[in-house]
Write a protein that holds these residues in place. Structure first.
Motif, PDB file in Angstrom:
ATOM      1  N   VAL A  21       1.828  -0.917   6.400  1.00 15.67           N
ATOM      2  CA  VAL A  21       2.301   0.943   6.118  1.00 15.67           C
ATOM      3  C   VAL A  21       2.737   1.334   7.438  1.00 15.67           C
ATOM      4  O   VAL A  21       1.665   0.897   8.243  1.00 15.67           O
ATOM      5  N   VAL A  62       9.525   3.615   1.393  1.00 13.38           N
ATOM      6  CA  VAL A  62       8.746   4.330   0.629  1.00 13.38           C
ATOM      7  C   VAL A  62       8.564   5.200   1.332  1.00 13.38           C
ATOM      8  O   VAL A  62       7.354   5.209   2.634  1.00 13.38           O
ATOM      9  N   LEU A 101       4.438  -4.155  -1.630  1.00 11.86           N
ATOM     10  CA  LEU A 101       4.342  -3.147  -0.664  1.00 11.86           C
ATOM     11  C   LEU A 101       3.028  -5.012   0.577  1.00 11.86           C
ATOM     12  O   LEU A 101       2.063  -5.306   0.528  1.00 11.86           O
ATOM     13  N   CYS A 108      12.531   5.663  -2.950  1.00 14.39           N
ATOM     14  CA  CYS A 108      12.655   4.431  -2.542  1.00 14.39           C
ATOM     15  C   CYS A 108      13.894   4.416  -2.309  1.00 14.39           C
ATOM     16  O   CYS A 108      15.161   4.175  -2.311  1.00 14.39           O
ATOM     17  N   ALA A 155       6.024   1.237   3.033  1.00 11.85           N
ATOM     18  CA  ALA A 155       5.182   2.857   2.945  1.00 11.85           C
ATOM     19  C   ALA A 155       5.412   3.386   4.058  1.00 11.85           C
ATOM     20  O   ALA A 155       4.928   2.541   4.776  1.00 11.85           O
ATOM     21  N   LEU A 178       6.602   8.383   0.883  1.00 13.50           N
ATOM     22  CA  LEU A 178       5.307   8.803   0.543  1.00 13.50           C
ATOM     23  C   LEU A 178       4.913  10.197   0.524  1.00 13.50           C
ATOM     24  O   LEU A 178       5.375  11.099   0.942  1.00 13.50           O
ATOM     25  N   PHE A 238       7.468   9.419  -4.892  1.00 16.14           N
ATOM     26  CA  PHE A 238       7.506   8.463  -4.446  1.00 16.14           C
ATOM     27  C   PHE A 238       9.632   8.086  -3.599  1.00 16.14           C
ATOM     28  O   PHE A 238      10.174   8.055  -4.985  1.00 16.14           O
ATOM     29  N   GLU A 298       8.852  -4.369   0.572  1.00 17.67           N
ATOM     30  CA  GLU A 298       9.082  -2.449   0.578  1.00 17.67           C
ATOM     31  C   GLU A 298       7.814  -2.481   2.340  1.00 17.67           C
ATOM     32  O   GLU A 298       6.735  -2.918   2.156  1.00 17.67           O
ATOM     33  N   TYR A 324      -0.831   3.149  -6.110  1.00 15.22           N
ATOM     34  CA  TYR A 324      -0.553   2.668  -5.648  1.00 15.22           C
ATOM     35  C   TYR A 324      -0.421   1.219  -4.103  1.00 15.22           C
ATOM     36  O   TYR A 324       0.047   0.330  -4.497  1.00 15.22           O
TER      37      TYR A 324
END
Ligand SMILES: Nc1nc2c(ncn2[C@@H]2O[C@H](COP(=O)(O)OP(=O)(O)OP(=O)(O)O)[C@@H](O)[C@H]2O)c(=O)[nH]1
Ligand SMILES: [Mg+2]
Length: 212
Positions: free
Chosen positions: A111, A76, A108, A66, A29, A78, A64, A27, A101
């Motif tokens: 980001v 995701v 993850l 998703c 984020a 945030l 969160f 994933e 997280y």
């Protein structure tokens, strides 16, 4: 080319990291200060205006959220970081949950740090960029709401922010963006796809090693 993120569907909202989907697959984020446009950016990337709830008032994303575009592959959204009007108790809860997280989430792989181009590189943004570099996490900065300023200012801010980022993390990339006008979605989509593809190829290599 078809955009794989168009297939994104809402999966689950989690109030604690324990409620997140199983920590397998991969994933990306979307992090950033409250109201920077995390949810709108996800909607622009997935070409789905109604997917992530957009705030009329800051501090809206309190969970969160998703989204899944293929089994085990997620985006995701945030909760917004550092919004002053959120009660202190709730802010503490989220600071802690987001930190946990980021530190613990095995699936993850990167980001995306969303910033308002008019107010770039605030403390939280710098912390995130530094953390990403120190922990070997892929990271990409979006300077959102570029429709709010003129072209000259956009270019100047990009150069300036890139210089600041380089000093903190030479591996972090950066682009300008307008989630509202959907300017920059191709660039974001290309980067996000390359992260999933790269991680997948690492995992495939890992499997080959295991089999040997
Ligand atoms: N002009 C302009 N407004 C934008 C853009 N992106 C988001 N917005 C607006 O900014 C506000 C906040 O957007 P959200 O996507 O909800 O921001 P967020 O970061 O998810 O906010 P929280 O969930 O509160 O953390 C909304 O009113 C959006 O319509 C953009 O590119 N340009
Ligand atoms: Mg949001």
């Amino acid at each position: 080319m078809a955009n794989i993120f168009n297939r994104c569907e809402f999966l689950i909202s989690a109030y604690t990291i324990a409620q997140l989907p199983a920590d397998s697959g991969m994933e990306i984020a979307f992090a950033g200060r409250s109201n920077a446009g995390k949810s709108t950016t996800i909607n622009a990337l997935t070409n789905n205006k109604g997917l992530a709830k957009v705030s009329k008032t800051p501090g809206r994303t309190q969970l969160f959220n998703c989204f899944e575009f293929s089994p085990g592959l997620r985006l995701v959204d945030l909760p917004g970081y550092g919004y002053a009007k959120v009660p202190i108790k709730m802010r503490k809860h989220w600071d802690q949950e987001i930190n946990n997280y980021l530190m613990k989430r095995q699936s993850l792989i990167g980001v995306v740090i969303i910033q308002d181009i008019r107010h770039p590189m605030k403390d939280f943004d710098k912390q995130m960029i530094t953390w990403a570099f120190n922990s070997g996490m892929r990271s990409h900065v979006i300077l959102n709401k570029s429709d709010k300023i003129n072209n000259g200012k956009i270019k100047q801010t990009l150069v300036d922010v890139k210089r600041q980022i380089k000093a903190l993390s030479p591996t972090t990339t950066c682009q300008t963006f307008s989630a509202l006008r959907r300017v920059g979605t191709e660039e974001l989509s290309t980067i996000a796809k390359s992260w999933f593809a790269e991680e997948q190829s690492f995992m495939d290599q890992g499997k080959e090693f295991e089999e040997e």
